[in-house]
Design an enzyme around this catalytic site. Sequence first.
Site, PDB file in Angstrom:
ATOM      1  N   PRO A 183       0.815  -1.221   0.000  1.00  0.00           N
ATOM      2  CA  PRO A 183       0.000   0.000   0.000  1.00  0.00           C
ATOM      3  C   PRO A 183       0.852   1.276   0.000  1.00  0.00           C
ATOM      4  O   PRO A 183       0.343   2.351  -0.281  1.00  0.00           O
ATOM      5  CB  PRO A 183      -0.834  -0.099   1.279  1.00  0.00           C
ATOM      6  CG  PRO A 183      -0.552  -1.412   1.890  1.00  0.00           C
ATOM      7  CD  PRO A 183       0.565  -2.078   1.158  1.00  0.00           C
ATOM      8  N   GLU A 226       1.910  -7.049   8.836  1.00  0.00           N
ATOM      9  CA  GLU A 226       1.956  -5.585   8.960  1.00  0.00           C
ATOM     10  C   GLU A 226       2.906  -4.970   7.951  1.00  0.00           C
ATOM     11  O   GLU A 226       2.917  -3.771   7.759  1.00  0.00           O
ATOM     12  CB  GLU A 226       2.364  -5.183  10.378  1.00  0.00           C
ATOM     13  CG  GLU A 226       1.294  -5.482  11.405  1.00  0.00           C
ATOM     14  CD  GLU A 226      -0.077  -4.898  11.033  1.00  0.00           C
ATOM     15  OE1 GLU A 226      -0.166  -3.667  10.890  1.00  0.00           O
ATOM     16  OE2 GLU A 226      -1.042  -5.678  10.885  1.00  0.00           O
ATOM     17  N   ARG A 265      -3.268  -8.965 -20.391  1.00  0.00           N
ATOM     18  CA  ARG A 265      -4.213  -8.706 -21.482  1.00  0.00           C
ATOM     19  C   ARG A 265      -3.669  -7.713 -22.506  1.00  0.00           C
ATOM     20  O   ARG A 265      -4.245  -7.561 -23.590  1.00  0.00           O
ATOM     21  CB  ARG A 265      -5.595  -8.297 -20.951  1.00  0.00           C
ATOM     22  CG  ARG A 265      -5.607  -7.011 -20.190  1.00  0.00           C
ATOM     23  CD  ARG A 265      -6.944  -6.800 -19.497  1.00  0.00           C
ATOM     24  NE  ARG A 265      -8.042  -6.552 -20.441  1.00  0.00           N
ATOM     25  CZ  ARG A 265      -8.183  -5.433 -21.145  1.00  0.00           C
ATOM     26  NH1 ARG A 265      -7.276  -4.464 -21.056  1.00  0.00           N
ATOM     27  NH2 ARG A 265      -9.202  -5.266 -21.948  1.00  0.00           N
ATOM     28  N   ASP A 303     -10.394   0.521 -24.558  1.00  0.00           N
ATOM     29  CA  ASP A 303     -10.648   0.320 -23.137  1.00  0.00           C
ATOM     30  C   ASP A 303     -10.827   1.632 -22.399  1.00  0.00           C
ATOM     31  O   ASP A 303     -10.256   2.652 -22.766  1.00  0.00           O
ATOM     32  CB  ASP A 303      -9.446  -0.387 -22.470  1.00  0.00           C
ATOM     33  CG  ASP A 303      -9.385  -1.856 -22.814  1.00  0.00           C
ATOM     34  OD1 ASP A 303     -10.401  -2.405 -23.262  1.00  0.00           O
ATOM     35  OD2 ASP A 303      -8.298  -2.441 -22.631  1.00  0.00           O
TER      36      ASP A 303
END
Length: 241
Positions: free
Chosen positions: A87, A114, A152, A167
Site C-alpha cells: 500500500p 503488517e 491482457r 478500453d
Amino acid sequence: MHIDVLTLFPQMFQDIFSLGIFKRAIDQKLVSLGVHNIRDYTHDKHHTADDYPYGGGAGMVLKPEPIFEAVESIERKPDVPVILLTPQGRLFSQKVAQELSQHSHLVLICGHYEGVDERVSEHLATDRLSIGDYVLSGGELAAMVVIDAVFRLVPGVLGSEASPLDDSHVGGLLEYPQYTRPAEYRGWAVPEVLLSGDHAQVDSWRREQAIRRTHKNRPELLDKAELSPEEKRLVERLRQS
Ligand code: 6GU
C-alpha cells in the site's frame, strides 16, 4: 511475457489465470506464470517467514532472507523489474500496465502481515506498486490485478488486436456504453444510432457518451484527457449545467 510471483499463499493463484481469455493465452505460450512459495526459502524447521517488528508495535513483519533467496533463485536478466506490492507503493494505472507490458519478464513480491522488512524494498525491489487507497490483508489480490491488466496487453492475448485501444482509461476517458441483442428488452431500447449502420455517427455518439460518463463518474479525469476543441466545449457545457 513471463511473470514470477512470490507469495506465502501460492494456492490463491492456482486457477485464476487458467480460465477465460488467459487459458488460451497460456496454452499458446503467449504468457506464463511462475508461482513460488516464500516459505520454501526458509531454513528452520518451522519454516518461519515472519518475525516481530524492531521497535515494537502490533503485528508481524516478513523477514528479508527468504524473500531475497526466493528472488535470487529466479533466473533473470539484470533489467527485469522486481516489484513489491505494498500500500506504500506508487499507484498502479493503465499507463503503468502499458509500461510493464513492454517487458518480457517481471517478478512480483506479495507483502503480508503488517509489512515487509524495509531492506526488501530498498535493496531488492526495483519498484513498489499499490492498486488503490485502501488496505488489503496481503499483496496477492493486488498482484492478480497487476497480472491481469498486464497479461491482457500482451499482443495476441485478446482476440482482436484493436480492442485494448477502446478500453476505459486508454486516452484518459471511461469507455462508452455497450449493447447487444435483443434490440429491445423489457421496454428498454438500444440507442437508435447503434442500429443505423452509420459508422461515423456511431463513433461520434460513443465519443460523446465516453465524455458524458467520465464527467459524471470521474470528473477529475477530464482535466488530462485528450480532447478536440469541440469536445472541450461539450465538457464546458456539462460543467455549467
Ligand atoms: Cl499492493 N497491498 C496491500 N496489502 N494492500 C493494498 C495494496 C497492496 N494496494 C492497495 N491496497
